[in-house]
Design a protein around this motif. Sequence first.
Motif, PDB file in Angstrom:
ATOM      1  N   VAL A   1       0.852  -1.186   0.000  1.00  0.00           N
ATOM      2  CA  VAL A   1       0.000   0.000   0.000  1.00  0.00           C
ATOM      3  C   VAL A   1       0.892   1.242   0.000  1.00  0.00           C
ATOM      4  O   VAL A   1       1.953   1.251   0.620  1.00  0.00           O
ATOM      5  N   SER A   2       0.426   2.275  -0.666  1.00  0.00           N
ATOM      6  CA  SER A   2       1.184   3.519  -0.744  1.00  0.00           C
ATOM      7  C   SER A   2       1.393   4.142   0.631  1.00  0.00           C
ATOM      8  O   SER A   2       0.516   4.095   1.493  1.00  0.00           O
ATOM      9  N   TYR A   3       2.542   4.746   0.807  1.00  0.00           N
ATOM     10  CA  TYR A   3       2.855   5.479   2.030  1.00  0.00           C
ATOM     11  C   TYR A   3       1.902   6.660   2.185  1.00  0.00           C
ATOM     12  O   TYR A   3       1.492   6.998   3.274  1.00  0.00           O
ATOM     13  N   GLN A   4       1.547   7.258   1.070  1.00  0.00           N
ATOM     14  CA  GLN A   4       0.666   8.417   1.073  1.00  0.00           C
ATOM     15  C   GLN A   4      -0.757   7.970   0.803  1.00  0.00           C
ATOM     16  O   GLN A   4      -1.098   7.613  -0.307  1.00  0.00           O
ATOM     17  N   ARG A   5      -1.549   8.009   1.831  1.00  0.00           N
ATOM     18  CA  ARG A   5      -2.937   7.626   1.656  1.00  0.00           C
ATOM     19  C   ARG A   5      -3.747   8.874   1.355  1.00  0.00           C
ATOM     20  O   ARG A   5      -3.499   9.937   1.891  1.00  0.00           O
TER      21      ARG A   5
END
Length: 110
Positions: A68-72
């Motif tokens: 999952v992306s670090y930036q949600r």
Amino acid sequence: MIGERLNELRKDKGMTQQELGELLSVSKYTISSYENDKTSPDDHNKVLLAKIFDISLDYLCGLVDVPVSYQRGKNDMEIPKDFGQIQLDQIQEYIEFLKYNYHKNSKQQE
């Protein structure tokens, strides 16, 4: 687990241990040590790794298998932990329904 993931992420991005070490302000030998699970990055460097590779810390540490992306963003949703497969399937069906309606309405407005 961090070492294996880190090695895979670094290679996927086409980076050398030297290049990654420079981004973390550590030597290539330290990166090698991380990748061979001889030592572990400190918390600060774990956060930097998550940012560099745009992954969650959970993925880096091996707690989840989906990077999952670090930036949600605003489109990310938290699904209750007690939801079972039936509820997850219903959510997916509803999303497909909403997408269908959105595209149908978009075409009608053209």
